[in-house]
Enzyme design. Structure first.
Site, PDB file in Angstrom:
ATOM      1  N   SER A 179     -74.030 -31.160  -0.878  1.00 23.11           N
ATOM      2  CA  SER A 179     -73.248 -31.406  -2.081  1.00 23.11           C
ATOM      3  C   SER A 179     -71.947 -32.112  -1.689  1.00 23.11           C
ATOM      4  O   SER A 179     -71.986 -33.127  -0.995  1.00 23.11           O
ATOM      5  CB  SER A 179     -72.997 -30.087  -2.814  1.00 23.11           C
ATOM      6  OG  SER A 179     -72.579 -30.301  -4.126  1.00 23.11           O
ATOM      7  N   ASP A 430     -82.990 -32.113  -8.459  1.00 25.87           N
ATOM      8  CA  ASP A 430     -81.552 -31.890  -8.427  1.00 25.87           C
ATOM      9  C   ASP A 430     -80.875 -32.985  -9.241  1.00 25.87           C
ATOM     10  O   ASP A 430     -81.010 -34.166  -8.919  1.00 25.87           O
ATOM     11  CB  ASP A 430     -81.059 -31.934  -6.977  1.00 25.87           C
ATOM     12  CG  ASP A 430     -79.555 -31.823  -6.856  1.00 25.87           C
ATOM     13  OD1 ASP A 430     -78.911 -31.392  -7.833  1.00 25.87           O
ATOM     14  OD2 ASP A 430     -79.032 -32.170  -5.781  1.00 25.87           O
ATOM     15  N   HIS A 455     -81.112 -28.619  -5.289  1.00 27.65           N
ATOM     16  CA  HIS A 455     -79.835 -28.913  -4.641  1.00 27.65           C
ATOM     17  C   HIS A 455     -79.803 -28.399  -3.202  1.00 27.65           C
ATOM     18  O   HIS A 455     -79.851 -27.204  -2.957  1.00 27.65           O
ATOM     19  CB  HIS A 455     -78.716 -28.272  -5.469  1.00 27.65           C
ATOM     20  CG  HIS A 455     -77.379 -28.901  -5.289  1.00 27.65           C
ATOM     21  ND1 HIS A 455     -77.160 -30.264  -5.352  1.00 27.65           N
ATOM     22  CD2 HIS A 455     -76.153 -28.351  -5.058  1.00 27.65           C
ATOM     23  CE1 HIS A 455     -75.886 -30.520  -5.175  1.00 27.65           C
ATOM     24  NE2 HIS A 455     -75.241 -29.377  -4.984  1.00 27.65           N
TER      25      HIS A 455
END
Length: 496
Positions: A179, A430, A455
């Site tokens: 991320s 995601d 994710h």
């Protein structure tokens, strides 16, 4: 906000406003309350030693105040390491580093094979790494040193010092991140190629800036995830917003809504209920893992499908809002232990406060919601966003800074000329994947894309229930990292 993205919401909406910054992404990342109430406050038991590194407040000026020292937290595990062996470094995100370490088991899984030293570094101004103290006012004067460039410099200085102290300066360093941490890992490789030989950037939306990707891509992806699970589910959720609005216009609307949503305290705004629902659907799409997990909240395998089963299981004629509430409750109350829901009481169990500042300065990731989405339509309003940032921090966002500092425009052409040794991994379930690198740029800057991945699923610890596609993705990553390290040692020998 691994959030985290690991991703934490900063939601600037005034209670009375009908226009809003939609939850789900970095630049708004709404209600800290949504995530944190579903997470345990107890620290996970981790196989790491906790250390603190004396770090300068400012790496880019030489004013006296720049030399103020704060203690940056990092975690280290040398159980598998041999002197001279590789060092695997996690570039910390917007939160407590223990949280990320406990959800990045991939590094621990592969450390024995490589005889690697593991290091997880906490991002400045998050968790315990607070340069000016946790109780310092959240103003431009105190938060001015919170940005990605300072964080990358922190990592570079800490890594160099660590290698020197270990008398292992020739050890190759590979950086990992998911991320925002994945963005930092990729940027670290580009900015400090003399310190790291390669980067694994998982679910890193480095193209989600400056209108490089369509503004509706994030929410379009979430809608597609739910549509893949059930077309009817999407229709019900889409219709629920009108029902929510209708309830709010009633004389006793808020008390009725509070009762329907089982809130611990009476709601003060319809938008609290709307954000609560939206956040559940957004985060569930992000963490739609193939196995049960407890990252954002305790959830079963493929929770999007489970949500839609709840929606589709209601008898004909049931309220769309009741169905949406029941589905969202899977996210907030999968265990069934909660008697009521806190919707207007922010908490921050993982030290995530600070993203609001980054979102209002450099991390400007504009988003819109199309009429085709299952969410209420929204047109990005930069002027309103700028006004809110001015009102909260007294600063204007710099929407073009990230692409100026790190690039992003024409990335294939640019990185092909000078970049190397980066893995961009993305799972197309995601929603952040739409802002990631999805095609190979060169023979050494590769994109590993899976159809069902969520994710940064690849960074999670392996389990016996992992699907074959996830096992294959991790095997590819290990093979590539092994090639980087082998080539590094070969080049080192040739230099001697």
């Amino acid at each position: 906000m691994y959030a985290c993205l690991c991703l934490v919401f900063l939601f600037f909406t005034s209670i009375a406003e009908a226009t809003y910054y939609p939850p789900g992404g970095f630049h708004h990342l709404s209600s800290l309350r949504q995530i944190k109430k579903s997470s345990s406050k107890s620290k996970p038991e981790l196989p790491f030693e906790t250390r603190y590194f004396p770090q300068n407040l400012d790496h880019f000026s030489f004013k006296p105040e720049s030399y103020k020292v704060f203690h940056q937290k990092y975690l280290i595990n040398g159980s598998f390491w041999r002197k001279g062996g590789p060092i695997f470094v996690y570039t910390g995100n917007e939160g407590d580093i223990d949280w990320f370490a406990s959800n990045t088991g991939f590094m621990s899984d592969i450390a024995p094979k490589f005889k690697a030293l593991l290091v997880f570094i906490e991002h400045r101004f998050y968790g315990e790494s607070t340069p000016l103290g946790k109780k310092s006012p959240k103003t431009a004067e105190t938060l001015g040193y919170l940005n990605s460039q300072q964080a990358l410099a922190d990592y570079a200085i800490l890594i160099r010092s660590l290698k020197q102290n270990l008398s292992s300066e020739a050890s190759p360093v590979v950086v990992f991140g998911g991320s925002y941490g994945g963005m930092l890992a990729a940027w670290f490789r580009l900015k400090y190629p003399h310190i790291t030989i390669g980067a694994l950037a998982s679910s890193a939306p480095i193209l989600h800036f400056d209108n490089i990707v369509p503004l509706t891509s994030f929410y379009d992806a979430i809608s597609q995830d739910f549509k893949d699970a059930s077309v009817n589910c999407v229709k019900v959720i889409k219709r629920s917003w009108e029902e929510l609005e209708a309830v709010s216009t009633m004389k006793t609307g808020l008390p009725e809504l509070s009762k329907k949503f089982r809130t611990c305290k009476g709601l003060q705004s319809i938008y609290s209920a709307r954000d609560w629902l939206m956040s559940a659907f957004v985060y569930t799409a992000m963490v739609n893992y193939a196995t049960a997990a407890n990252f954002m909240a305790p959830l079963p395998a493929y929770p999007v499908e489970q949500m839609c089963k709840i929606v589709d299981g209601f008898p004909r004629g049931s309220s769309n809002l009741d169905r949406a509430f029941a589905a969202a409750s899977l996210y907030y109350n999968y265990s069934g232990s909660k008697k009521c829901f806190e919707m207007e009481q922010p908490t921050d169990d993982h030290g995530l406060d600070g993203w609001g500042w980054q979102a209002c300065t450099e991390m400007v990731m504009p988003m819109s919601i199309s009429n085709q989405s299952m969410f209420p339509p929204y047109d990005n309003d930069y002027e309103a966003f700028q006004d809110q940032c001015m009102g909260r921090y007294g600063v204007k966002p710099r929407p073009h800074w990230i692409t100026t500092e790190f690039g992003g425009k024409r990335i294939e052409t640019v990185l092909k000329r000078f970049g190397s040794n980066i893995i961009f991994s993305n799972g197309m379930q995601d929603p952040w994947s739409r802002g990631g690198v999805l095609k190979n740029i060169s023979s050494s800057i590769v994109a590993l894309v899976t159809k069902k991945g969520a994710h940064h699923a690849d960074l999670r610890a392996a389990t016996k229930d992992d699907p074959e596609w996830l096992k294959e993705q991790r095997m590819q990553e290990v093979t590539i990292i092994e090639q980087w390290i082998t080539q590094y040692y070969k080049d080192l020998r040739e230099e001697e």
